[in-house]
Write a protein that holds these residues in place. Sequence first.
Motif, short mmCIF file in Angstrom:
data_model
loop_
_atom_site.label_atom_id
_atom_site.label_comp_id
_atom_site.label_asym_id
_atom_site.label_seq_id
_atom_site.Cartn_x
_atom_site.Cartn_y
_atom_site.Cartn_z
N ALA B 48 49.41 -39.43 13.75
CA ALA B 48 50.19 -40.07 12.69
C ALA B 48 49.28 -40.54 11.58
O ALA B 48 49.57 -40.36 10.38
CB ALA B 48 50.97 -41.24 13.27
N GLU B 49 48.13 -41.09 11.97
CA GLU B 49 47.17 -41.58 10.99
C GLU B 49 46.63 -40.42 10.12
O GLU B 49 46.53 -40.53 8.90
CB GLU B 49 46.06 -42.32 11.73
N VAL B 50 46.32 -39.29 10.77
CA VAL B 50 45.82 -38.13 10.02
C VAL B 50 46.87 -37.68 9.01
O VAL B 50 46.57 -37.46 7.82
CB VAL B 50 45.48 -36.96 10.97
N LEU B 51 48.13 -37.55 9.48
CA LEU B 51 49.18 -37.04 8.58
C LEU B 51 49.42 -38.03 7.44
O LEU B 51 49.61 -37.62 6.28
CB LEU B 51 50.46 -36.80 9.37
N ALA B 52 49.38 -39.34 7.76
CA ALA B 52 49.59 -40.33 6.71
C ALA B 52 48.49 -40.25 5.66
O ALA B 52 48.74 -40.27 4.45
CB ALA B 52 49.64 -41.73 7.33
N PRO B 128 39.27 -50.88 5.41
CA PRO B 128 39.70 -52.09 6.11
C PRO B 128 38.93 -52.30 7.40
O PRO B 128 38.66 -51.34 8.13
CB PRO B 128 41.18 -51.84 6.38
N ASP B 129 38.57 -53.55 7.68
CA ASP B 129 37.83 -53.89 8.89
C ASP B 129 38.54 -53.41 10.15
O ASP B 129 37.91 -52.90 11.07
CB ASP B 129 37.67 -55.41 8.99
N ASP B 130 39.89 -53.56 10.15
CA ASP B 130 40.67 -53.21 11.34
C ASP B 130 40.42 -51.77 11.76
O ASP B 130 40.16 -51.48 12.93
CB ASP B 130 42.17 -53.36 11.05
N ALA B 131 40.48 -50.85 10.78
CA ALA B 131 40.36 -49.44 11.09
C ALA B 131 38.99 -49.13 11.67
O ALA B 131 38.86 -48.46 12.71
CB ALA B 131 40.61 -48.61 9.84
N LEU B 132 37.94 -49.65 11.00
CA LEU B 132 36.58 -49.38 11.50
C LEU B 132 36.39 -49.97 12.89
O LEU B 132 35.81 -49.33 13.78
CB LEU B 132 35.56 -50.01 10.55
N GLY B 165 37.32 -41.84 19.15
CA GLY B 165 36.74 -42.86 18.30
C GLY B 165 35.88 -42.27 17.20
O GLY B 165 35.97 -42.66 16.03
N ILE B 166 35.05 -41.28 17.57
CA ILE B 166 34.19 -40.65 16.57
C ILE B 166 35.03 -39.94 15.52
O ILE B 166 34.78 -40.04 14.32
CB ILE B 166 33.22 -39.67 17.27
N PHE B 167 36.07 -39.25 15.99
CA PHE B 167 36.96 -38.55 15.07
C PHE B 167 37.60 -39.53 14.09
O PHE B 167 37.66 -39.29 12.88
CB PHE B 167 38.03 -37.81 15.88
N LEU B 168 38.05 -40.66 14.64
CA LEU B 168 38.72 -41.66 13.80
C LEU B 168 37.74 -42.23 12.77
O LEU B 168 38.09 -42.43 11.60
CB LEU B 168 39.27 -42.78 14.68
N ALA B 169 36.49 -42.47 13.21
CA ALA B 169 35.48 -42.99 12.28
C ALA B 169 35.29 -42.02 11.12
O ALA B 169 35.25 -42.43 9.95
CB ALA B 169 34.17 -43.22 13.01
N ALA B 170 35.19 -40.72 11.44
CA ALA B 170 35.03 -39.73 10.38
C ALA B 170 36.23 -39.74 9.45
O ALA B 170 36.11 -39.63 8.23
CB ALA B 170 34.84 -38.34 10.98
#
Lengths: 439, 220
Positions: B48-52, B128-132, B165-170
Amino acid sequence: MLLLLPLAIPIVGAGLILLFRNPRVATRAALLLGGMEIVALGALVWQVHVRGELQEGRYLRADGLSAFFLMGIAFISGLVLVYASGYLRHMGEGRFTSARWFYALVFMFLFTMISVCLAANLGLLWIMMEGTTLASALLVGFYNTEGAVEAGWKYLIVCTVGIAFALFGTIVLYLAAVKAGLSPDMALDWLSLMKAAPGGSIDPHLLKLAFVFIIVGYGTKIGFVPMHSWLPDAHTEAPTPISALLSAVLLNCAMYAVMRYDAVVSRAVGPVFPHSLLLIFGVLSMVVAGLLILVQRNLKRMMAYSSIEHMGIIAIGLGLGGPLGLFGALLHSCAAGRDRGNLRQREDAVAARLDRPEHRPRPPQPRHAGGVVRRVDVGKGTRPRGRHHPGDVEDVFDSDRNAVERTAEVAASGHVPGQRSPVHRAGPQRADRLEEIQA
Amino acid sequence: MDLVGIATGQILSSFSVFLFLTILLLAVARRISTAVLLFSLQSAVITAEVLATAFQEQLPEAYVVGVLVFVIKVVTIPRAFFLLADKLKTVRDVKASTTPTQSVFIAAAIIYLSYAAVHSYGQSMHVPDDALAAAVSLILTGAFLMVSRKKALMQMLGLLVLENGIFLAALITTFGMPLVIEIGVFFDILIGLLLMGIFTFRISDTFDHLDVSKLRRLRG
């Protein structure tokens, strides 16, 4: 074209070899393809020597450093293929454990290592580095014994986690490059990173963070000391030709990756930070592995710790830096790589002469069978010559005298494993394992 | 504002909370199947995050990545896990070396630590701090699962959480790597899991169990 050929031969070859069910045909095909591959690599190295740099598309590039490491790959892989042709003579046909799977996986392994050296893009470099783990994991667990399965699992998990950290480092570097204004497509291109590095536009904090993750990540593959736990197991349990490939080529390839990052980072933030990290890991590896060698009883484990120690020395050379340090590091990686390749393949001869007592947990007979302990004379004729590090091999004979005596007892009590026909020696490890299982 | 826009804003502002939720639940999960479902849920949040992000930043490439994440991590990998667990006929317990209470406290500490660690980076990068913090705590939770759960399948799952986690960081810092590299990374993950699957079969064949902590013949 010249850059594509050395990549095309092993990957097509791996597919072809899988078609040959007959082990002898597979062996011949592998030798033929290996010869072609060495010629292709030789031509590539020569062209780099004549023309300086070669570029193919956006993702492939060869310069002096890659050519240097490619020479090592060509030399060691040639030796390994020739050696394996005798080693595998008694390989049965099993799932993933037959001559054709062995050669196919070796060629996949070669493909990934050659791509590491030819990658122009640091993202591609990471993908291929992970590929080396994947291609070699089945080779490490090739014998399917308890030890081999354990070593294979450890190798796969530890290296994958390590490499995942390297991916994080690559992403941080990418982030720094994009923020510095490089276009996203070129932000991981090594050449454009080198061009952008001196300007000071790349955020130094991010670069340092990236380098820490890179050295921990690829350092796991190199076998730097806190992350080395997979290395002795994998080298001990893998078939001998594979341990030769692992220690002589794979570790160097990982070092090559670190060198590429080191070049970018030292240009951008000055050499002090990356080089002190390299020095710390190098000294730690050298000292700890050097001490651990002293307590090893198993020849292959000794060799594995010696590999770690040598990688430490190379890291120290890189860390000292300057043209002399770099030259020293490269010279050492060249010499030590060839040495380890040679010595690893000698191990089996040594071990077969000693009947591999170090692999046997306990002799099945009572210790003083017959009450007579006879010393085996390991005379000049049987003493193998490890030309480069004669000390290494002979020390084994001295420190392991007990083991030799035990072997003598076993032989004296008339139980089988004492004498070996030359044919038996061709696949000593397999044979040993079989006996172990039967016992 | 149109509905898609509102949904995008909602997802981008709240996805880290859902990720923290999956982290805490993963810490208490006692069955392998529960953990796999939680991983699937976590990957769905990331999809969902990627698509958003793709919608907000107008990145056509990111849609492809989003579909890939969905197909691979939400559908294929959990299915493969269930198939594997079925074939291996393994006990369903994750064999944790910490009690669920301890695990929750450790997970909470990980989340707290991640906030502390990313605080200085977040502002300089306009993220945003939350995402990181969510990305970093996913990485740490993955590592925690790998060292504290003894089942081979759970180690694989821990690795996948770490990779998430690594994917999200990127994704949050750079809107993802170039597509070619991203596809290569996915390919590597798939092959890696395939190999680990082969090895779990071998472990259960040679040792008659899947307890990795008992693999300790090789040491020194």
